[in-house]
Motif scaffolding. Structure first.
Motif, short mmCIF file in Angstrom:
data_model
loop_
_atom_site.label_atom_id
_atom_site.label_comp_id
_atom_site.label_asym_id
_atom_site.label_seq_id
_atom_site.Cartn_x
_atom_site.Cartn_y
_atom_site.Cartn_z
N ALA A 67 3.16 8.03 2.30
CA ALA A 67 2.60 7.31 3.45
C ALA A 67 2.43 5.84 3.06
N SER A 68 2.61 4.97 4.19
CA SER A 68 2.17 3.64 3.94
C SER A 68 2.06 2.92 5.13
N GLU A 69 1.62 1.53 5.04
CA GLU A 69 1.66 0.72 6.21
C GLU A 69 2.84 -0.05 6.38
N LEU A 74 1.05 27.46 7.95
CA LEU A 74 0.79 26.60 6.68
C LEU A 74 1.29 25.41 6.79
N TYR A 75 2.56 25.26 6.85
CA TYR A 75 3.06 23.70 6.83
C TYR A 75 2.66 22.87 7.77
N LYS A 76 2.37 23.48 8.95
CA LYS A 76 1.62 22.31 10.17
C LYS A 76 0.16 21.97 9.56
N ASP A 77 -0.57 23.21 8.95
CA ASP A 77 -1.74 22.79 8.38
C ASP A 77 -1.90 21.75 7.09
N LEU A 78 -0.77 22.00 6.37
CA LEU A 78 -0.75 21.00 5.24
C LEU A 78 -0.30 19.60 5.53
N VAL A 79 0.63 19.53 6.71
CA VAL A 79 0.68 17.88 7.22
C VAL A 79 -0.48 17.51 7.65
N TYR A 80 -1.13 18.24 8.64
CA TYR A 80 -2.43 17.74 9.24
C TYR A 80 -3.36 17.47 7.96
N ALA A 81 -3.47 18.12 7.22
CA ALA A 81 -4.60 18.09 5.93
C ALA A 81 -4.00 16.52 5.27
N MET A 82 -2.88 16.51 4.84
CA MET A 82 -2.38 15.12 4.26
C MET A 82 -2.86 14.11 5.20
N LYS A 83 -2.47 14.06 6.58
CA LYS A 83 -2.97 12.89 7.43
C LYS A 83 -4.36 12.68 7.41
N PRO A 138 0.90 -1.17 0.00
CA PRO A 138 0.02 0.05 0.09
C PRO A 138 0.87 1.21 0.25
N ILE A 139 0.31 2.28 -0.83
CA ILE A 139 1.11 3.60 -0.95
C ILE A 139 0.10 4.69 -1.10
N PHE A 140 0.38 5.96 -0.51
CA PHE A 140 -0.22 7.01 -0.68
C PHE A 140 0.79 7.94 -0.88
N VAL A 141 0.68 8.89 -2.10
CA VAL A 141 1.75 10.03 -2.18
C VAL A 141 1.07 11.13 -2.76
N ALA A 142 1.43 12.23 -2.19
CA ALA A 142 0.63 13.36 -2.57
C ALA A 142 1.53 14.66 -2.70
N VAL A 143 2.03 15.23 -3.82
CA VAL A 143 2.98 16.43 -4.33
C VAL A 143 2.09 17.34 -4.59
N ARG A 163 0.65 4.78 8.61
CA ARG A 163 1.48 5.55 9.88
C ARG A 163 2.95 5.88 9.58
N VAL A 164 3.70 5.11 8.49
CA VAL A 164 4.75 5.36 8.17
C VAL A 164 5.05 6.64 7.03
#
Length: 193
Positions: free
Chosen positions: A169-171, A137-146, A49-54, A154-155
């Motif tokens: 992110a991945s398992e 902004l960066y804290k908000d972006l990280v939270y949004a991606m989570k 499993p993989i999740f990528v956001a750019v 969680r990795v």
């Protein structure tokens, strides 16, 4: 509100991709990030499993000063501020308390702040910096991606700069191949990492 110039969600499952596009849109809207994200590409493969956001960010607004949110009116022995935008009011009060002391700052109502016997002119008060929107902004972006990525992934590997960001992110343990997807997804947007 301006739309994102490039917004793509790529998923190995068609229905899942449509659902994640709606989730991503809702999360970005809820966190007021549509105003700062210029381009975003999300890739999800639940089998790996993989999740990528750019993404590419718009230029973030400049520093907020007292004069940006209040009219500053000097009177004998006091300076009255008429608040026009409450967004940064709490930060402004904290700056005033730290700089002048709580004894010299009064807030009779939510649209008025009065400064008593402070060692600053009205012009100097107007120029006091009270907030830097780019810091959160960066804290908000990280939270949004989570919030957008699948539960249990969680990795993570995060890279946030002034103009670009990537979030993987991945398992499972992230491999060079999974991290290499970042370059591939930036290329799909016509960008380099």
């Amino acid at each position: 509100m301006q739309a994102i110039e490039y917004f793509e969600v790529e998923c190995t499952e068609k229905a899942g991709g449509e659902n994640y596009k709606q989730i991503a849109n809702d999360v970005l809207l809820d966190h007021n990030l549509l105003r700062v994200v210029h381009k975003i590409h999300i890739y999800i493969d639940p089998k790996v499993p993989i999740f990528v956001a750019v993404g590419i960010l718009k230029k973030v607004t400049t520093i907020v000063k007292v004069g940006d949110i209040a009219n500053v009116n000097p009177l004998e022995g006091k300076i009255t501020l008429s608040i026009s935008d409450e967004t940064y009011l709490s930060q402004m009060l904290k700056v005033f308390w730290d700089r002048f002391g709580k004894d010299h700052v009064e807030q009779p109502d939510r649209f008025t702040v009065i400064l008593y016997n402070v060692p600053a002119t009205a012009a100097e008060i107007e120029e006091i910096q009270i907030a830097d929107p780019s810091q959160s902004l960066y804290k908000d972006l990280v939270y949004a991606m989570k919030c957008i990525c699948p539960e249990g992934f969680r990795v993570r590997s995060e890279d946030f700069g002034k103009e670009k960001f990537s979030f993987v992110a991945s398992e499972d343990t992230l491999t060079d191949a999974s991290l290499g997807l970042v370059n591939e997804k930036f290329a799909l947007m016509g960008e380099t990492p």
